[in-house]
Design a protein around this motif. Sequence first.
Motif, mmCIF file in Angstrom:
data_model
loop_
_atom_site.group_PDB
_atom_site.id
_atom_site.type_symbol
_atom_site.label_atom_id
_atom_site.label_comp_id
_atom_site.label_asym_id
_atom_site.label_seq_id
_atom_site.Cartn_x
_atom_site.Cartn_y
_atom_site.Cartn_z
ATOM 1 N N ARG A 190 0.873 -1.180 0.000
ATOM 2 C CA ARG A 190 0.000 0.000 0.000
ATOM 3 C C ARG A 190 0.906 1.226 0.000
ATOM 4 N NH1 ARG A 190 -3.130 0.890 4.561
ATOM 5 N NH2 ARG A 190 -4.549 2.130 3.332
ATOM 6 N N GLN A 191 0.683 2.124 -0.941
ATOM 7 C CA GLN A 191 1.555 3.279 -1.031
ATOM 8 C C GLN A 191 0.893 4.415 -1.799
ATOM 9 O OE1 GLN A 191 5.046 1.794 -2.991
ATOM 10 N NE2 GLN A 191 3.956 1.256 -4.848
ATOM 11 N N TYR A 192 1.362 5.603 -1.518
ATOM 12 C CA TYR A 192 0.984 6.763 -2.314
ATOM 13 C C TYR A 192 2.006 6.901 -3.431
ATOM 14 C CZ TYR A 192 -2.241 8.268 1.323
ATOM 15 O OH TYR A 192 -3.275 8.335 2.222
ATOM 16 N N ILE A 193 1.531 7.298 -4.610
ATOM 17 C CA ILE A 193 2.423 7.595 -5.721
ATOM 18 C C ILE A 193 2.173 9.043 -6.111
ATOM 19 C CG2 ILE A 193 3.092 7.044 -8.089
ATOM 20 C CD1 ILE A 193 2.060 4.202 -7.585
ATOM 21 N N ILE A 194 3.241 9.814 -6.152
ATOM 22 C CA ILE A 194 3.168 11.232 -6.493
ATOM 23 C C ILE A 194 3.870 11.418 -7.836
ATOM 24 C CG2 ILE A 194 3.735 13.578 -5.753
ATOM 25 C CD1 ILE A 194 4.133 12.216 -2.876
ATOM 26 N N ASN A 195 3.116 11.781 -8.860
ATOM 27 C CA ASN A 195 3.704 12.040 -10.177
ATOM 28 C C ASN A 195 4.354 13.415 -10.157
ATOM 29 O OD1 ASN A 195 2.801 9.643 -11.262
ATOM 30 N ND2 ASN A 195 0.991 10.533 -12.196
ATOM 31 N N LEU A 196 5.612 13.477 -10.536
ATOM 32 C CA LEU A 196 6.329 14.744 -10.480
ATOM 33 C C LEU A 196 6.244 15.546 -11.775
ATOM 34 C CD1 LEU A 196 9.548 13.601 -8.607
ATOM 35 C CD2 LEU A 196 7.519 14.728 -7.667
ATOM 36 N N ASP A 197 6.390 14.886 -12.916
ATOM 37 C CA ASP A 197 6.582 15.641 -14.152
ATOM 38 C C ASP A 197 5.801 15.133 -15.358
ATOM 39 O OD1 ASP A 197 7.966 13.281 -14.367
ATOM 40 O OD2 ASP A 197 9.916 14.203 -14.731
ATOM 41 N N ALA A 198 5.064 14.063 -15.227
ATOM 42 C CA ALA A 198 4.293 13.538 -16.356
ATOM 43 C C ALA A 198 3.149 12.695 -15.818
ATOM 44 C CB ALA A 198 5.177 12.709 -17.289
ATOM 45 N N GLY A 229 -2.473 12.896 -13.648
ATOM 46 C CA GLY A 229 -1.569 13.885 -14.215
ATOM 47 C C GLY A 229 -0.379 14.218 -13.340
ATOM 48 N N ALA A 230 0.524 15.021 -13.901
ATOM 49 C CA ALA A 230 1.682 15.512 -13.156
ATOM 50 C C ALA A 230 1.189 16.315 -11.963
ATOM 51 C CB ALA A 230 2.550 16.381 -14.060
ATOM 52 N N GLY A 231 1.808 16.104 -10.815
ATOM 53 C CA GLY A 231 1.424 16.808 -9.596
ATOM 54 C C GLY A 231 0.324 16.137 -8.818
ATOM 55 N N GLU A 232 -0.285 15.094 -9.370
ATOM 56 C CA GLU A 232 -1.360 14.401 -8.656
ATOM 57 C C GLU A 232 -0.810 13.285 -7.783
ATOM 58 O OE1 GLU A 232 -5.265 13.814 -10.451
ATOM 59 O OE2 GLU A 232 -4.356 14.478 -12.322
ATOM 60 N N VAL A 233 -1.583 12.947 -6.767
ATOM 61 C CA VAL A 233 -1.228 11.892 -5.819
ATOM 62 C C VAL A 233 -2.302 10.817 -5.879
ATOM 63 C CG1 VAL A 233 -0.780 11.354 -3.397
ATOM 64 C CG2 VAL A 233 -0.150 13.597 -4.308
ATOM 65 N N ILE A 234 -1.886 9.556 -5.966
ATOM 66 C CA ILE A 234 -2.858 8.460 -5.919
ATOM 67 C C ILE A 234 -2.446 7.474 -4.832
ATOM 68 C CG2 ILE A 234 -3.558 8.649 -8.330
ATOM 69 C CD1 ILE A 234 -1.785 6.209 -8.924
ATOM 70 N N ARG A 252 7.812 9.314 -16.833
ATOM 71 C CA ARG A 252 7.466 10.067 -15.630
ATOM 72 C C ARG A 252 8.435 9.746 -14.512
ATOM 73 N NH1 ARG A 252 3.372 6.823 -11.853
ATOM 74 N NH2 ARG A 252 3.807 4.804 -12.757
ATOM 75 N N HIS A 253 8.617 10.693 -13.631
ATOM 76 C CA HIS A 253 9.377 10.490 -12.399
ATOM 77 C C HIS A 253 8.368 10.632 -11.269
ATOM 78 C CE1 HIS A 253 12.410 11.727 -15.352
ATOM 79 N NE2 HIS A 253 13.172 10.867 -14.700
ATOM 80 N N SER A 254 8.445 9.717 -10.316
ATOM 81 C CA SER A 254 7.455 9.674 -9.245
ATOM 82 C C SER A 254 8.131 9.441 -7.903
ATOM 83 C CB SER A 254 6.461 8.526 -9.481
ATOM 84 O OG SER A 254 5.856 8.646 -10.743
ATOM 85 N N ILE A 255 7.425 9.835 -6.870
ATOM 86 C CA ILE A 255 7.842 9.526 -5.498
ATOM 87 C C ILE A 255 6.854 8.480 -4.967
ATOM 88 C CG2 ILE A 255 8.090 10.408 -3.149
ATOM 89 C CD1 ILE A 255 8.697 13.154 -4.405
#
Length: 69
Positions: A13-21, A36-41, A61-64
């Motif tokens: 279970r994790q959050y994924i934060i899209n940084l640029d795409a 989209g970029a900047g969104e968190v799921i 895309r790069h994500s956290i």
Amino acid sequence: GSYDYAWHPAPRRQYIINLDAGVKITASDGEAREIGAGEVILVEDTTGKGHLSKSANNQMRHSIFVPIE
């Protein structure tokens, strides 16, 4: 480069934060949406078929990834 991942469950279970795409996610029930970029799921499908992930607009895309447990 672009990517198109086959069905896969989330490793945890994790959050994924899209940084640029963005990314197009298709759930096992067939529902698809673009994140989209900047969104968190929040991904929680750690068992079963999982989901599909496909690049949006052929952009890498790069994500956290932020684990919850």
